[in-house]
Design an enzyme around this catalytic site. Structure first.
Site, PDB file in Angstrom:
ATOM      1  N   LYS A 125       2.380   9.360   8.373  1.00 35.26           N
ATOM      2  CA  LYS A 125       1.512   9.050   9.511  1.00 35.26           C
ATOM      3  C   LYS A 125       1.936   9.637  10.869  1.00 35.26           C
ATOM      4  CE  LYS A 125      -1.246   5.270   7.764  1.00 35.26           C
ATOM      5  NZ  LYS A 125      -0.845   4.885   6.412  1.00 35.26           N
TER       6      LYS A 125
ATOM      7  N   PHE B 103       0.859  -1.185   0.000  1.00 41.52           N
ATOM      8  CA  PHE B 103       0.000   0.000   0.000  1.00 41.52           C
ATOM      9  C   PHE B 103       0.892   1.230   0.000  1.00 41.52           C
ATOM     10  CE2 PHE B 103      -2.555   3.449   1.649  1.00 41.52           C
ATOM     11  CZ  PHE B 103      -3.669   3.345   0.834  1.00 41.52           C
TER      12      PHE B 103
ATOM     13  N   ASP C 120       9.195   2.617   1.780  1.00 39.89           N
ATOM     14  CA  ASP C 120       7.998   3.342   2.211  1.00 39.89           C
ATOM     15  C   ASP C 120       7.825   3.056   3.702  1.00 39.89           C
ATOM     16  OD1 ASP C 120       5.464   4.149   2.937  1.00 39.89           O
ATOM     17  OD2 ASP C 120       4.482   3.403   1.126  1.00 39.89           O
TER      18      ASP C 120
HETATM   19  C1  LIG Z   1      -1.057   5.128   4.989  1.00 38.17           C
HETATM   20  C2  LIG Z   1       0.025   4.752   4.034  1.00 38.17           C
HETATM   21  C3  LIG Z   1       0.264   5.488   2.860  1.00 38.17           C
HETATM   22  C4  LIG Z   1      -0.629   6.621   2.423  1.00 38.17           C
HETATM   23  O1  LIG Z   1      -0.606   7.696   3.303  1.00 38.17           O
HETATM   24  P1  LIG Z   1      -1.730   8.842   3.204  1.00 38.17           P
HETATM   25  O2  LIG Z   1      -1.262   9.854   4.206  1.00 38.17           O
HETATM   26  O3  LIG Z   1      -3.040   8.214   3.518  1.00 38.17           O
HETATM   27  O4  LIG Z   1      -1.682   9.354   1.807  1.00 38.17           O
HETATM   28  C5  LIG Z   1       1.336   5.123   2.082  1.00 38.17           C
HETATM   29  N1  LIG Z   1       2.141   4.101   2.423  1.00 38.17           N
HETATM   30  C6  LIG Z   1       1.938   3.373   3.531  1.00 38.17           C
HETATM   31  C7  LIG Z   1       2.879   2.265   3.862  1.00 38.17           C
HETATM   32  C8  LIG Z   1       0.869   3.671   4.373  1.00 38.17           C
HETATM   33  O5  LIG Z   1       0.650   2.921   5.463  1.00 38.17           O
END
Ligand SMILES: *Cc1c(COP(=O)(O)O)cnc(C)c1O
Length: 400
Positions: free
Chosen positions: A252, A138, A223
């Site tokens: 986050k 994700f 990420d």
């Molecule tokens: C939540 C998340 C995102 C996206 O972040 P947003 O602030 O919702 O755009 C991207 N990568 C990972 C691993 C995430 O957990």
């Protein structure tokens, strides 16, 4: 009417229906607790989706916010901005990176990382544009990050996606090697896949990706939007492996709830973002940057990151004991580390999550059959025990 239901009725009139929240109107938070409009108290074992590392309304972040709010909120990146520079100094001192680009969310941080990978190849005169990502990943909802996200259901109806993004199974080094070519600009990977079920990279996988990227000449992007800022134990999850990326993304927990994202890289790569190539109006604005500085200071100088090891150990033992008591009919597997965990159930998790809420504990899913725990790092061992006891009872009730 119940104040929670009243707000739900208003919401459905005026918000696009892409969220389907629980009918709980949370009005206020303090530490590990939040309170709804009827005054009911909940133990927050999900931290606003892995965001509130310091809990709600932490006094140090509140003070930083109030102090900056009195001085200046926003000037744009057309002027010098001291909180932004201070935050970048702190972040670069804490990891492999020399430079930071600030934005407002996780998807934007990944968007910046993926664009930079292409631009960096372009600047070297190399025809590299492909991005290699993993099934189940994700990376966010804007189109490039969505294209890298490895859950096809999220793509439906939004095509054509960004060209040149490929997916291979998470953990499969042979498939990764086969998919790499002289067209590959970057590999993007979560050190632990969060949204798809709290799945840590198998041992040696990140090291293998580092070697493959170096052999190939492409960049390696971690990420850490969900895993970063102490969530899995170390400040950044990859620091437990000794493997360093070329680019890392954060969001986050970076602002403990204030919207801020960041892309960190080495100067030799960051150099490709010359004036005019990329930008964000709000990125790193003084208010958000001042809060994020306070988050880092509190975690590190304030000793919270270190102290969190005790809570992590309590979660280790508590979850293992719970899984043993419930047996395979109740729990398939527990995964994760630090303050980011999943309990995989042999059935959809929705009923268990609802039972926990009724009993005053907030947890979330991560994929259909996982209950995800992402409590604040400040949660005390007795509160961990309390939360796990409610979760265990909810799973047991679901079996009965
Ligand atoms: C939540 C998340 C995102 C996206 O972040 P947003 O602030 O919702 O755009 C991207 N990568 C990972 C691993 C995430 O957990």
């Amino acid at each position: 009417m119940d104040a929670n239901l009243a707000l739900e009725a208003r919401m459905t009139q005026v918000l696009t229906p892409n969220y389907s929240p629980q009918a709980i109107h949370i009005e206020r938070g303090e530490g590990c607790y939040v309170y709804d409009a009827e005054g009911k108290r909940y133990l927050d074992m999900m931290g606003g989706i892995a965001t509130a590392v310091l809990g709600h309304c932490h006094p140090a972040v509140q003070a930083a916010l109030a102090n900056q709010a009195e001085k200046l909120w926003h000037v744009s990146n057309l002027f010098l901005n001291e909180p932004q520079v201070e935050l970048a100094e702190r972040l670069t001192a804490l990891c492999f990176a020399d430079q930071v680009f600030f934005c407002n969310s996780g998807t934007e941080a990944n968007e910046a990382a993926l664009k930079l990978a292409r631009r960096h190849a372009h600047d070297r005169g190399e025809p590299r544009f492909e991005i290699l990502a993993f099934d189940g990943a994700f990376h966010g909802r804007t189109l490039f990050a969505l294209s890298a996200t490895g859950t096809p259901a999220y793509w439906e109806g939004f095509g054509p996606l960004v060209e040149g993004v490929m997916h291979v199974p998470f953990g499969d080094l042979a498939a990764t090697r086969n998919a790499l070519s002289e067209r590959t600009a970057a590999i993007i990977v979560e050190p632990l896949q969060g949204e798809s079920g709290v799945r840590p990279a198998p041992p040696g996988f990140l090291q293998g990706l580092r070697e493959l990227a170096d052999e190939n000449g492409c960049l390696l992007i971690f990420d850490e939007v969900q895993t970063g800022i102490g969530r899995t134990g170390p400040l950044f999850a990859h620091q437990a492996t000794g493997v360093e990326p070329d680019i890392m993304t954060l969001a986050k927990a970076l602002g403990n709830g204030i919207p801020i994202g960041a892309m960190l890289t080495r100067a030799s790569i960051g150099a490709s973002l010359v004036p005019g190539t990329h930008a964000s109006t709000f990125g790193g604005n003084p208010l958000a940057a001042a809060c994020a500085c306070a988050v880092l200071d509190t975690l590190i100088q304030g000793g919270i990151l270190e102290k969190a090891q005790e809570g992590a150990g309590r979660l280790d033992r508590g979850l293992d004991a719970m899984a043993a008591r419930l047996g395979s009919a109740g729990v398939v597997e527990v995964r994760g580390s630090g303050h980011l965990r999943a309990v995989e159930l042999p059935r959809p998790a929705a009923d268990v999550i609802r039972r926990c809420q009724e009993a005053g504990v907030l947890v979330i899913s991560a994929g259909p059959s996982n209950v995800r725990l992402a409590p604040p790092l400040i949660i005390s061992p007795p509160l961990i025990d309390e939360g796990l006891a409610v979760l265990e009872a909810a799973i047991a009730a679901d079996l009965a």
